[in-house]
Scaffold this motif. Sequence first.
Motif, mmCIF file in Angstrom:
data_model
loop_
_atom_site.group_PDB
_atom_site.id
_atom_site.type_symbol
_atom_site.label_atom_id
_atom_site.label_comp_id
_atom_site.label_asym_id
_atom_site.label_seq_id
_atom_site.Cartn_x
_atom_site.Cartn_y
_atom_site.Cartn_z
ATOM 1 N N GLU A 1 -19.186 -54.051 26.728
ATOM 2 C CA GLU A 1 -18.400 -55.189 25.995
ATOM 3 C C GLU A 1 -19.712 -56.290 26.051
ATOM 4 N N ASN A 2 -20.250 -56.720 27.413
ATOM 5 C CA ASN A 2 -21.012 -57.738 27.495
ATOM 6 C C ASN A 2 -22.530 -57.311 27.513
ATOM 7 N N GLY A 3 -22.757 -56.128 27.109
ATOM 8 C CA GLY A 3 -24.221 -55.297 26.859
ATOM 9 C C GLY A 3 -25.120 -56.357 26.155
ATOM 10 N N PRO A 4 -24.982 -56.860 24.884
ATOM 11 C CA PRO A 4 -25.869 -57.629 24.041
ATOM 12 C C PRO A 4 -26.185 -58.927 24.715
ATOM 13 N N ASN A 5 -25.152 -59.559 25.549
ATOM 14 C CA ASN A 5 -25.523 -60.546 26.157
ATOM 15 C C ASN A 5 -26.142 -60.539 27.393
ATOM 16 N N ILE A 6 -26.074 -59.575 28.126
ATOM 17 C CA ILE A 6 -26.641 -59.321 29.423
ATOM 18 C C ILE A 6 -28.412 -59.076 28.884
ATOM 19 N N ARG A 7 -28.255 -58.192 28.205
ATOM 20 C CA ARG A 7 -29.639 -57.712 27.382
ATOM 21 C C ARG A 7 -30.298 -58.937 27.004
ATOM 22 N N TYR B 1 -32.362 -49.173 30.970
ATOM 23 C CA TYR B 1 -30.987 -48.443 31.159
ATOM 24 C C TYR B 1 -30.037 -49.352 30.389
ATOM 25 N N LEU B 2 -29.978 -50.525 30.284
ATOM 26 C CA LEU B 2 -28.874 -51.382 29.445
ATOM 27 C C LEU B 2 -28.941 -50.554 27.992
#
Length: 181
Positions: free
Chosen positions: A76-82, A69-70
């Motif tokens: 904006e925070n997608g890469p860090n959350i991923r 889903y991500l």
Amino acid sequence: HFANLEYYNELIKKNPTQADLYYKRGLQYASLQDVENAINDFSMTISLDNNFTLAYYCRATNRSKKLDYLGTTDSENGPNIRKNELLLLLRDYNRVIELQADFPFVWYNRANFYARNKEFSKAISDYSEAIRLYPDLAEAYFNRGLIYVFIGENEKGITDLSKAGELGLYQTYNFIKRFTK
């Protein structure tokens, strides 16, 4: 599933320290594609019983869905959350292997994780272990075969793809035709 959720909610109110109730409710959430609540319940299961192998496995499976889903959202925070989710997912797979190393599907899933992250030697190793534990796991032969072909080891790749076909994944024969022309 909704009736089952209510049932487990009531049981959890009466028995808030019973790990298997959170696990069973987590399965209901997972069936409903409510990934966040499923992860939360599997985490609660683990906090109550840190040797609950299937809770780690199910949490990893749902984290993988969350990552899918991500990958389709832009934030904006997608890469860090991923990146954080990837580390948590790998940690869960490793814990399952620590608790139950003879569980072929965790090796297969961890191999898929490595393959997606282009860690091909680790993926091949894990697919090989999954195959050793469950010799009829056609998908492991198929995926390992594709990696072999991708890294230029066509003979090994064709052998694995052929085995996957023998085990019922007939679409592999189309791949074999492409790679042998």
